[in-house]
Design an enzyme around this catalytic site. Structure first.
Site, PDB file in Angstrom:
ATOM      1  N   SER A 240       0.829  -1.219   0.000  1.00 46.69           N
ATOM      2  CA  SER A 240       0.000   0.000   0.000  1.00 46.69           C
ATOM      3  C   SER A 240       0.854   1.257   0.000  1.00 46.69           C
ATOM      4  O   SER A 240       0.595   2.207  -0.763  1.00 46.69           O
ATOM      5  CB  SER A 240      -0.964   0.000   1.186  1.00 46.69           C
ATOM      6  OG  SER A 240      -0.289  -0.296   2.395  1.00 46.69           O
ATOM      7  N   HIS A 270      -1.830  -8.920   1.814  1.00 49.23           N
ATOM      8  CA  HIS A 270      -1.544  -7.654   2.527  1.00 49.23           C
ATOM      9  C   HIS A 270      -2.719  -7.372   3.468  1.00 49.23           C
ATOM     10  O   HIS A 270      -3.030  -8.195   4.325  1.00 49.23           O
ATOM     11  CB  HIS A 270      -1.291  -6.577   1.467  1.00 49.23           C
ATOM     12  CG  HIS A 270      -0.780  -5.270   1.990  1.00 49.23           C
ATOM     13  ND1 HIS A 270      -0.129  -5.137   3.183  1.00 49.23           N
ATOM     14  CD2 HIS A 270      -0.821  -4.009   1.459  1.00 49.23           C
ATOM     15  CE1 HIS A 270       0.204  -3.874   3.375  1.00 49.23           C
ATOM     16  NE2 HIS A 270      -0.215  -3.162   2.343  1.00 49.23           N
ATOM     17  N   HIS A 318       5.809 -12.761   7.427  1.00 44.40           N
ATOM     18  CA  HIS A 318       6.006 -11.363   7.033  1.00 44.40           C
ATOM     19  C   HIS A 318       7.194 -11.258   6.094  1.00 44.40           C
ATOM     20  O   HIS A 318       8.160 -12.024   6.223  1.00 44.40           O
ATOM     21  CB  HIS A 318       6.238 -10.457   8.255  1.00 44.40           C
ATOM     22  CG  HIS A 318       5.963  -9.026   7.956  1.00 44.40           C
ATOM     23  ND1 HIS A 318       6.930  -8.180   7.455  1.00 44.40           N
ATOM     24  CD2 HIS A 318       4.817  -8.301   8.030  1.00 44.40           C
ATOM     25  CE1 HIS A 318       6.393  -6.992   7.260  1.00 44.40           C
ATOM     26  NE2 HIS A 318       5.109  -7.023   7.595  1.00 44.40           N
ATOM     27  N   ARG A 327       2.914  -4.949  16.691  1.00 50.79           N
ATOM     28  CA  ARG A 327       1.532  -4.469  16.530  1.00 50.79           C
ATOM     29  C   ARG A 327       0.561  -5.572  16.974  1.00 50.79           C
ATOM     30  O   ARG A 327      -0.512  -5.295  17.494  1.00 50.79           O
ATOM     31  CB  ARG A 327       1.267  -4.073  15.067  1.00 50.79           C
ATOM     32  CG  ARG A 327       2.187  -2.962  14.576  1.00 50.79           C
ATOM     33  CD  ARG A 327       2.044  -2.735  13.086  1.00 50.79           C
ATOM     34  NE  ARG A 327       2.368  -3.925  12.312  1.00 50.79           N
ATOM     35  CZ  ARG A 327       2.193  -4.045  10.996  1.00 50.79           C
ATOM     36  NH1 ARG A 327       1.694  -3.036  10.313  1.00 50.79           N
ATOM     37  NH2 ARG A 327       2.520  -5.165  10.371  1.00 50.79           N
ATOM     38  N   ASP A 375      -2.267  -8.643  11.504  1.00 58.31           N
ATOM     39  CA  ASP A 375      -3.615  -9.064  11.104  1.00 58.31           C
ATOM     40  C   ASP A 375      -4.136 -10.251  11.899  1.00 58.31           C
ATOM     41  O   ASP A 375      -5.338 -10.529  11.885  1.00 58.31           O
ATOM     42  CB  ASP A 375      -3.617  -9.399   9.611  1.00 58.31           C
ATOM     43  CG  ASP A 375      -3.299  -8.179   8.776  1.00 58.31           C
ATOM     44  OD1 ASP A 375      -3.834  -7.104   9.086  1.00 58.31           O
ATOM     45  OD2 ASP A 375      -2.505  -8.289   7.831  1.00 58.31           O
TER      46      ASP A 375
HETATM   47  N1  HAX Z   1       1.420 -19.908   5.747  1.00 61.12           N
HETATM   48  C1  HAX Z   1       1.919 -20.806   4.874  1.00 61.12           C
HETATM   49  N2  HAX Z   1       2.961 -20.577   4.072  1.00 61.12           N
HETATM   50  C2  HAX Z   1       3.556 -19.392   4.183  1.00 61.12           C
HETATM   51  C3  HAX Z   1       3.140 -18.417   5.098  1.00 61.12           C
HETATM   52  C4  HAX Z   1       2.018 -18.690   5.884  1.00 61.12           C
HETATM   53  N3  HAX Z   1       1.507 -17.815   6.737  1.00 61.12           N
HETATM   54  N4  HAX Z   1       3.931 -17.339   4.979  1.00 61.12           N
HETATM   55  C5  HAX Z   1       4.821 -17.640   4.016  1.00 61.12           C
HETATM   56  N5  HAX Z   1       4.594 -18.882   3.537  1.00 61.12           N
HETATM   57  C6  HAX Z   1       5.285 -19.540   2.432  1.00 61.12           C
HETATM   58  C7  HAX Z   1       5.174 -18.656   1.196  1.00 61.12           C
HETATM   59  O1  HAX Z   1       3.933 -18.840   0.541  1.00 61.12           O
HETATM   60  C8  HAX Z   1       6.357 -19.131   0.395  1.00 61.12           C
HETATM   61  O2  HAX Z   1       6.004 -20.352  -0.198  1.00 61.12           O
HETATM   62  P1  HAX Z   1       6.501 -20.729  -1.702  1.00 61.12           P
HETATM   63  O3  HAX Z   1       7.980 -20.838  -1.590  1.00 61.12           O
HETATM   64  O4  HAX Z   1       5.820 -22.022  -1.992  1.00 61.12           O
HETATM   65  O5  HAX Z   1       6.060 -19.594  -2.571  1.00 61.12           O
HETATM   66  C9  HAX Z   1       7.393 -19.429   1.482  1.00 61.12           C
HETATM   67  O6  HAX Z   1       6.661 -19.594   2.696  1.00 61.12           O
HETATM   68  C10 HAX Z   1       8.411 -18.329   1.670  1.00 61.12           C
HETATM   69  O7  HAX Z   1       7.726 -17.117   1.954  1.00 61.12           O
HETATM   70  P2  HAX Z   1       8.397 -16.000   2.876  1.00 61.12           P
HETATM   71  O8  HAX Z   1       9.649 -15.557   2.196  1.00 61.12           O
HETATM   72  O9  HAX Z   1       8.482 -16.427   4.289  1.00 61.12           O
HETATM   73  O10 HAX Z   1       7.293 -14.842   2.841  1.00 61.12           O
HETATM   74  P3  HAX Z   1       7.079 -13.712   1.723  1.00 61.12           P
HETATM   75  O11 HAX Z   1       7.951 -12.576   2.049  1.00 61.12           O
HETATM   76  O12 HAX Z   1       7.153 -14.267   0.356  1.00 61.12           O
HETATM   77  O13 HAX Z   1       5.543 -13.334   1.985  1.00 61.12           O
HETATM   78  C11 HAX Z   1       3.655 -12.872   3.338  1.00 61.12           C
HETATM   79  C12 HAX Z   1       5.143 -12.638   3.146  1.00 61.12           C
HETATM   80  C13 HAX Z   1       3.150 -11.972   4.443  1.00 61.12           C
HETATM   81  C14 HAX Z   1       2.922 -12.512   2.057  1.00 61.12           C
HETATM   82  C15 HAX Z   1       3.418 -14.367   3.695  1.00 61.12           C
HETATM   83  O14 HAX Z   1       4.054 -14.648   4.926  1.00 61.12           O
HETATM   84  C16 HAX Z   1       1.958 -14.754   3.758  1.00 61.12           C
HETATM   85  O15 HAX Z   1       1.361 -15.071   2.722  1.00 61.12           O
HETATM   86  N6  HAX Z   1       1.313 -14.683   4.987  1.00 61.12           N
HETATM   87  C17 HAX Z   1      -0.092 -14.954   5.126  1.00 61.12           C
HETATM   88  C18 HAX Z   1      -0.910 -13.751   4.691  1.00 61.12           C
HETATM   89  C19 HAX Z   1      -0.737 -12.601   5.676  1.00 61.12           C
HETATM   90  O16 HAX Z   1      -0.818 -12.769   6.878  1.00 61.12           O
HETATM   91  N7  HAX Z   1      -0.544 -11.392   5.132  1.00 61.12           N
HETATM   92  C20 HAX Z   1      -0.438 -10.177   5.941  1.00 61.12           C
HETATM   93  C21 HAX Z   1       1.013  -9.721   6.126  1.00 61.12           C
HETATM   94  C22 HAX Z   1       1.118  -8.464   6.947  1.00 61.12           C
HETATM   95  C23 HAX Z   1       0.572  -7.334   6.168  1.00 61.12           C
HETATM   96  O17 HAX Z   1       1.091  -6.871   5.174  1.00 61.12           O
HETATM   97  N8  HAX Z   1      -0.547  -6.862   6.566  1.00 61.12           N
HETATM   98  O18 HAX Z   1      -1.151  -5.963   5.827  1.00 61.12           O
END
Ligand code: HAX
Length: 442
Positions: A240, A270, A318, A327, A375
């Site tokens: 964002s 996000h 994250h 948070r 979240d």
């Molecule tokens: N559950 C399962 N698998 C997860 C995971 C979770 N909560 N978080 C990361 N992973 C997986 C990823 O999908 C990725 O898998 P692939 O290699 O198969 O693609 C792997 O672990 C490596 O990811 P990472 O490097 O640890 O995390 P990223 O930086 O790529 O992504 C995210 C960060 C927040 C998007 C990710 O942790 C996620 O999808 N979390 C769940 C959704 C979430 O809670 N989002 C909110 C984040 C906070 C925010 O921005 N709020 O607005």
């Protein structure tokens, strides 16, 4: 000195620092880029600048150098509350100074003159399909107000001047921050309370007035203040904030820029994750706990079932953080300290998930961060206070995130940041450089 004058002074004082860095040290290297960063979402590449907040992977966020508890502690409190007003936080984010009570009162008064949302916006949002997502209504409603942009007016006036352009961004930014809670309350009432609208109470600060306008209780005033402040800023690389910065770098005005930022916030990886967390938790209760108390074993099973379906555990992980999000902790502490809420079954369930999920995610072995983010906790509080319509939670996030995004683009213009334009390469180029052991930079 008022907020705008203080900010003006700060920007003037700051400009030579940025100018000197570019002029004298512009070619100094601060990072290098690998192929996995290039394909993997530019993760960790140091290529953005902000002085408004900094996210340390271990410690979490600092706003203007202060941790969350330090920030809450330092700022003037709302009358009869232990929480600061959002207005005092806005002053702090913009200037880095903790405002006095008098300076805070000035901002509170200023927001009141700016918070009026034009009637045509309500009319247009009412005309949208009733099943539109509230984030669509928020983003569209904000964009509709673009015709009022003072920055766009200045740009089109023929008198555009780079040195003073930030003042017009500041004007729009403040209008947007003041108007968003009003527009959001309207959307809430339209979608979930049969269009029973509640008028602004001009005696209340932003958080308290939002609580009033959605028909909420006295305690919720603090929930709103806390929620908006906690969600405000997380340095500039998140979707964002980065989108807002990117769009504004084309000199698109703050209405265009933040409407785009909100569209990014609406993604499930996000801001929409807060909606997904509640959805996951409620479904868990329905599917696994019909007539039985949740147990750690049941939660473990449900988490694995989710992971085995190839889905993520919402609210965990994250892109930058490598520990529990402060948070999350701030909201958890609020829950623990609030009688009733600390006994709430949903809070207890989320607390139990917190005990189990990091272990499951570690065993799963994919995520770099098995700990909860903001979240994972926020929806529970909203749900407890009767905001059960969780599609609305990202709108609340959007009100808060506006503070950070708008403060950032005000400074972007103040310091004359350039049009953002990273360079693309082709896959064939990456393959060639991979075979050669790296791109020849000589
Ligand atoms: N559950 C399962 N698998 C997860 C995971 C979770 N909560 N978080 C990361 N992973 C997986 C990823 O999908 C990725 O898998 P692939 O290699 O198969 O693609 C792997 O672990 C490596 O990811 P990472 O490097 O640890 O995390 P990223 O930086 O790529 O992504 C995210 C960060 C927040 C998007 C990710 O942790 C996620 O999808 N979390 C769940 C959704 C979430 O809670 N989002 C909110 C984040 C906070 C925010 O921005 N709020 O607005």
């Amino acid at each position: 000195m008022g907020l705008k004058e203080t900010l003006s002074q700060k920007i003037m004082d700051f400009r030579p620092r940025t100018q000197k860095l570019v002029k004298e040290f512009g070619k100094i290297k601060i990072d290098e880029v690998t192929i996995d960063q290039c394909i993997g979402g530019a993760r960790d590449i140091r290529s953005l600048v902000t002085d408004i907040s900094y996210l340390d992977p271990q410690e979490g966020i600092r706003f203007r150098g202060k941790t969350i508890p330090e920030t809450f502690d330092a700022l003037p409190k709302a009358a009869g509350s232990n929480y600061p007003t959002v207005e005092s936080f806005w002053y702090f984010l913009l200037t880095g100074d903790v405002p006095t009570q008098a300076q805070t009162d000035e901002v509170v008064a200023e927001f009141k003159t700016r918070q009026v949302v034009p009637e045509y916006v309500f009319k247009a949002v009412r005309a949208m399909p009733a099943d539109s997502h509230p984030m669509v209504m928020l983003s569209a409603g904000l964009l509709l107000m673009q015709k009022d942009s003072k920055f766009a007016g200045f740009y089109n006036s023929g008198k555009f001047n780079k040195n003073t352009a930030w003042e017009y961004v500041y004007e729009d930014a403040t209008d947007i921050v003041a108007r968003l809670p009003i527009l959001s309350a309207f959307i809430y009432n339209l979608k979930y309370r049969g269009d029973k609208q509640i008028a602004i109470d001009p005696s209340l600060d932003m958080g308290a007035n939002f609580a009033h306008m959605i028909g909420q209780s006295e305690t919720y005033k603090d929930v709103a203040r806390m929620y908006f402040i906690l969600h405000s800023d997380h340095e500039s690389g998140n979707v964002s904030a980065h989108t807002t910065h990117l769009v504004h770098s084309a000199l698109s005005d703050p209405y265009y820029a933040y409407s785009a930022g909100l569209n990014g916030l609406a993604g499930p990886l996000h801001g929409l994750a807060n909606q997904e967390v509640l959805d996951w938790t409620i479904k868990f209760q329905e599917e696994y706990c019909a007539g039985v108390e949740p147990t750690k074993e049941l939660i473990t099973k449900a988490l694995w079932d989710t992971l085995n379906k190839g889905q993520v555990i919402p609210g965990y992980g994250h892109a930058v953080l490598r520990k529990t999000d402060p948070r999350y902790m701030a909201q958890r502490e609020f829950c623990i300290a609030t009688p009733g809420l600390n006994e709430d079954p949903l809070f207890k369930l989320v607390a139990m998930i917190f005990e189990v999920a990091p272990g499951v995610l570690t065993e799963h072995g994919k995520t770099k961060n098995p700990w909860p983010n903001v979240d994972a906790q926020s929806g529970v509080i909203q749900y407890y206070y009767g905001l059960k319509e969780y599609a609305f939670y990202t709108v609340l996030f959007g009100i808060g995130r506006a503070l950070g995004c708008m403060a950032n683009i005000t400074w972007d213009r103040g310091l004359g940041y350039a049009l953002e334009r990273p360079k693309s390469v082709t896959t064939a180029m990456l393959e060639k450089w991979a075979a050669e052991g790296g791109r020849n930079l000589a």
